[in-house]
Scaffold this motif. Structure first.
Motif, mmCIF file in Angstrom:
data_model
loop_
_atom_site.group_PDB
_atom_site.id
_atom_site.type_symbol
_atom_site.label_atom_id
_atom_site.label_comp_id
_atom_site.label_asym_id
_atom_site.label_seq_id
_atom_site.Cartn_x
_atom_site.Cartn_y
_atom_site.Cartn_z
ATOM 1 N N VAL A 54 0.848 -1.194 0.000
ATOM 2 C CA VAL A 54 0.000 0.000 0.000
ATOM 3 C C VAL A 54 0.884 1.245 0.000
ATOM 4 O O VAL A 54 1.730 1.408 0.896
ATOM 5 C CB VAL A 54 -0.926 0.018 1.229
ATOM 6 C CG1 VAL A 54 -1.742 1.305 1.257
ATOM 7 C CG2 VAL A 54 -1.842 -1.201 1.215
ATOM 8 N N PRO A 55 0.738 2.129 -0.965
ATOM 9 C CA PRO A 55 1.563 3.331 -1.014
ATOM 10 C C PRO A 55 1.210 4.323 0.090
ATOM 11 O O PRO A 55 0.074 4.373 0.578
ATOM 12 C CB PRO A 55 1.251 3.918 -2.398
ATOM 13 C CG PRO A 55 0.658 2.796 -3.189
ATOM 14 C CD PRO A 55 -0.086 1.975 -2.180
ATOM 15 N N MET A 56 2.195 5.125 0.474
ATOM 16 C CA MET A 56 2.015 6.212 1.431
ATOM 17 C C MET A 56 2.052 7.532 0.677
ATOM 18 O O MET A 56 2.883 7.727 -0.221
ATOM 19 C CB MET A 56 3.118 6.166 2.492
ATOM 20 C CG MET A 56 3.154 4.878 3.302
ATOM 21 S SD MET A 56 4.594 4.788 4.412
ATOM 22 C CE MET A 56 4.256 6.170 5.519
ATOM 23 N N ALA A 57 1.155 8.437 1.039
ATOM 24 C CA ALA A 57 1.035 9.704 0.321
ATOM 25 C C ALA A 57 2.208 10.623 0.623
ATOM 26 O O ALA A 57 2.674 10.722 1.765
ATOM 27 C CB ALA A 57 -0.274 10.388 0.689
ATOM 28 N N LEU A 58 2.671 11.315 -0.419
ATOM 29 C CA LEU A 58 3.680 12.355 -0.264
ATOM 30 C C LEU A 58 3.004 13.706 -0.084
ATOM 31 O O LEU A 58 1.879 13.923 -0.549
ATOM 32 C CB LEU A 58 4.583 12.413 -1.497
ATOM 33 C CG LEU A 58 5.581 11.271 -1.693
ATOM 34 C CD1 LEU A 58 6.196 11.340 -3.093
ATOM 35 C CD2 LEU A 58 6.670 11.318 -0.630
ATOM 36 N N ALA A 59 3.717 14.625 0.571
ATOM 37 C CA ALA A 59 3.202 15.980 0.770
ATOM 38 C C ALA A 59 4.253 16.990 0.338
ATOM 39 O O ALA A 59 5.461 16.741 0.417
ATOM 40 C CB ALA A 59 2.822 16.196 2.225
ATOM 41 N N PHE A 60 3.776 18.155 -0.103
ATOM 42 C CA PHE A 60 4.615 19.277 -0.510
ATOM 43 C C PHE A 60 4.078 20.521 0.180
ATOM 44 O O PHE A 60 2.942 20.943 -0.089
ATOM 45 C CB PHE A 60 4.593 19.450 -2.032
ATOM 46 C CG PHE A 60 5.108 18.251 -2.793
ATOM 47 C CD1 PHE A 60 6.416 18.211 -3.244
ATOM 48 C CD2 PHE A 60 4.277 17.162 -3.035
ATOM 49 C CE1 PHE A 60 6.881 17.095 -3.944
ATOM 50 C CE2 PHE A 60 4.742 16.051 -3.728
ATOM 51 C CZ PHE A 60 6.052 16.020 -4.179
ATOM 52 N N ASP A 61 4.860 21.068 1.086
ATOM 53 C CA ASP A 61 4.409 22.222 1.871
ATOM 54 C C ASP A 61 3.070 21.952 2.538
ATOM 55 O O ASP A 61 2.175 22.813 2.566
ATOM 56 C CB ASP A 61 4.314 23.471 0.992
ATOM 57 C CG ASP A 61 5.663 23.873 0.411
ATOM 58 O OD1 ASP A 61 6.689 23.657 1.092
ATOM 59 O OD2 ASP A 61 5.693 24.396 -0.715
ATOM 60 N N GLY A 62 2.915 20.749 3.043
ATOM 61 C CA GLY A 62 1.703 20.389 3.764
ATOM 62 C C GLY A 62 0.520 20.027 2.900
ATOM 63 O O GLY A 62 -0.559 19.742 3.419
ATOM 64 N N GLN A 63 0.695 19.998 1.587
ATOM 65 C CA GLN A 63 -0.401 19.726 0.674
ATOM 66 C C GLN A 63 -0.118 18.491 -0.173
ATOM 67 O O GLN A 63 1.039 18.189 -0.483
ATOM 68 C CB GLN A 63 -0.637 20.937 -0.259
ATOM 69 C CG GLN A 63 -0.890 22.245 0.457
ATOM 70 C CD GLN A 63 -2.179 22.217 1.253
ATOM 71 O OE1 GLN A 63 -3.199 21.697 0.792
ATOM 72 N NE2 GLN A 63 -2.132 22.783 2.456
ATOM 73 N N ALA A 64 -1.181 17.811 -0.571
ATOM 74 C CA ALA A 64 -1.024 16.664 -1.474
ATOM 75 C C ALA A 64 -0.678 17.126 -2.880
ATOM 76 O O ALA A 64 0.005 16.419 -3.627
ATOM 77 C CB ALA A 64 -2.308 15.835 -1.502
ATOM 78 N N GLU A 65 -1.147 18.308 -3.267
ATOM 79 C CA GLU A 65 -0.936 18.820 -4.618
ATOM 80 C C GLU A 65 0.294 19.705 -4.678
ATOM 81 O O GLU A 65 0.593 20.452 -3.734
ATOM 82 C CB GLU A 65 -2.159 19.603 -5.081
ATOM 83 C CG GLU A 65 -2.026 20.175 -6.501
ATOM 84 C CD GLU A 65 -3.329 20.767 -7.005
ATOM 85 O OE1 GLU A 65 -4.285 19.988 -7.196
ATOM 86 O OE2 GLU A 65 -3.376 21.994 -7.203
ATOM 87 N N VAL A 66 1.002 19.625 -5.787
ATOM 88 C CA VAL A 66 2.139 20.502 -6.020
ATOM 89 C C VAL A 66 2.110 20.956 -7.475
ATOM 90 O O VAL A 66 1.768 20.183 -8.370
ATOM 91 C CB VAL A 66 3.468 19.785 -5.686
ATOM 92 C CG1 VAL A 66 3.672 18.548 -6.563
ATOM 93 C CG2 VAL A 66 4.649 20.732 -5.809
ATOM 94 N N VAL A 67 2.437 22.208 -7.690
ATOM 95 C CA VAL A 67 2.566 22.765 -9.034
ATOM 96 C C VAL A 67 4.028 23.140 -9.238
ATOM 97 O O VAL A 67 4.601 23.904 -8.449
ATOM 98 C CB VAL A 67 1.658 23.991 -9.231
ATOM 99 C CG1 VAL A 67 1.877 24.584 -10.624
ATOM 100 C CG2 VAL A 67 0.197 23.621 -9.026
ATOM 101 N N ILE A 68 4.619 22.591 -10.288
ATOM 102 C CA ILE A 68 6.036 22.827 -10.564
ATOM 103 C C ILE A 68 6.140 23.744 -11.776
ATOM 104 O O ILE A 68 5.701 23.400 -12.871
ATOM 105 C CB ILE A 68 6.772 21.508 -10.830
ATOM 106 C CG1 ILE A 68 6.474 20.477 -9.727
ATOM 107 C CG2 ILE A 68 8.271 21.751 -10.915
ATOM 108 C CD1 ILE A 68 7.065 19.102 -9.994
#
Length: 417
Positions: free
Chosen positions: A98-112
């Motif tokens: 089962v995968p574990m979710a990654l976070a970026f600045d506390g959010q699931a979504e990231v815009v690069i």
């Protein structure tokens, strides 16, 4: 001081001493795939990726070289012409888990943003050396692909919808390229450090067995893991030292790909055969060959950049390539005058080169009876790239004491670029 007070003071001193004595963990680069710009349909080789993604998940397997108690993932939009929106990303400790979710600045979504990359927050996933993890990213919008790593030597899965938390992804297509994923860092012991190998298709593993971790850097990682040292691969197939090829020239990308990765203390350089052999072929029909002096200047540039960062840098001699790429549009890749330049360059590297040490891969791989050719046991069959046995021989040729002398590790700070 009464007995109770003395007891409390002793306990506090013991606890303080214990905390102070515990060595701090440090972040090190444990896996890498250097980004390249996606080329057009008229190029000699197909990209092997779809032109775009649209509400799809990409799942990629990456074998760490060193493990740790946490990890973080680096995603890239280095050559993009529009922002990349990733609405979910995850890491699984192994295929089927089962995968574990990654976070970026506390959010699931990231815009690069175009030209940028992002580093995830630390994920509390314990890993071990040479462990394969799976990284999944979900692209919710229609996105033209502009950044990739062409030859990942690993099958990646692409499936419809957000499958980032699914233990098993249902694919609609596959690719052996890398998309978005350019690095994985682990939080390891206080003495952990990383070695980067920057090179071309020989380092990228062009003919290594698919999905079996048989690149020469994979074998070197197995040798160095017991020493607490990671090995990351900064090879790009079609890469060159002085000029852009199927990726940026090494003199341009050395900072990003070889010196910026976290915890790097040593770099190995194996590049230059495409500088010598591309001119006059279908890759560069009207291009003139580089001079020995130009190649020497390129190597010196790499050494100067590494030493400015306090990083040790080793050079490798170029292996033989007589008869390279027969029956292909590049069957004129080898020419005697090109081989003469290779010999001149190798002699300079052995005797007068600027590197801190030299790894003689020419000597390790050549056929004693025909030294202009790869030894049959090490030849993949195309007379340019070593096969699996040749890759192991390359890793075995590295003097680990020369690669990692007894010096204090260099501390590098990772940033979300």
């Amino acid at each position: 001081m009464n007995a109770l007070t003395r007891l409390a003071a002793t306990a506090l001193l013991t606890a303080t001493t214990t905390v102070a004595a515990a060595p701090p963990a440090r972040w090190v680069a444990s896996w890498q795939a250097s980004p390249q710009p996606v080329w057009g349909a008229d190029f000699l080789f197909p990209t092997g990726i779809p032109a775009q993604l649209d509400a799809q998940t990409v799942r990629q397997t990456a074998r760490l070289s060193l493990g740790g108690n946490q990890l973080r993932v680096r995603l890239s939009n280095a050559y993009g012409d529009q922002p990349v929106r990733i609405s979910a990303a995850s890491v699984a400790a192994a295929p089927g888990q089962v995968p574990m979710a990654l976070a970026f600045d506390g959010q699931a979504e990231v815009v690069i943003a175009p030209g940028q990359e992002r580093l995830s927050e630390p994920l509390g996933l314990a890993t071990s050396a040479l462990q394969a993890v799976q990284v999944s990213v979900y692209i919710p919008d229609r996105l033209r692909l502009r950044t990739f790593h062409w030859d990942g030597r690993q099958t990646a899965l692409i499936g419809s919808g957000d499958q980032t938390r699914a233990p098993v992804l249902a694919p609609t297509s596959t690719t052996t390229a890398r998309l978005f994923l350019t690095g994985i860092e682990v939080q390891a012991g206080a003495t952990a450090r990383s070695v980067v190998v920057i090179g071309d298709s020989i380092t990228d593993g062009a003919t290594a067995s698919l999905d079996r971790d048989q690149r020469w850097t994979d074998h070197l990682a197995a040798r160095l893991a017991p020493r607490g040292v990671a090995v990351v691969n900064a090879g790009i197939s079609g890469g060159r030292l002085l000029r852009d090829g199927m990726g940026d020239a090494a003199v341009s990308r050395v900072q990003r790909d070889a010196l910026d990765p976290t915890g790097v203390v040593s770099v190995i350089v194996l590049i230059g055969i495409n500088d010598i052999a591309w001119p006059g072929t279908a890759f560069a029909r009207g291009e003139g060959a580089p001079t020995l002096a130009e190649l020497q200047a390129g190597y010196r540039h790499l050494v100067e950049r590494a030493h400015a960062r306090g990083v040790r840098i080793l050079g490798a001699t170029l292996p033989p390539f007589a008869g390279a790429l027969p029956g292909t549009p590049l069957d004129d890749y080898y020419q005697p005058d090109k081989d003469a330049l290779r010999h001149q360059l190798n002699a300079w590297l052995r005797n007068d080169g600027p590197f801190d040490a030299v790894i003689d891969l020419d000597a390790a791989l050549r056929d004693p009876s025909h030294p202009e050719r790869l030894a049959p046991a090490f030849d993949s069959g195309d007379h340019l790239h070593p096969g699996d046995a040749g890759n192991r021989a390359m890793a075995d040729a590295v003097d680990l004491d020369a690669l990692l002398p007894d010096v204090a590790p260099v501390t590098a700070t990772a940033t979300a670029r």
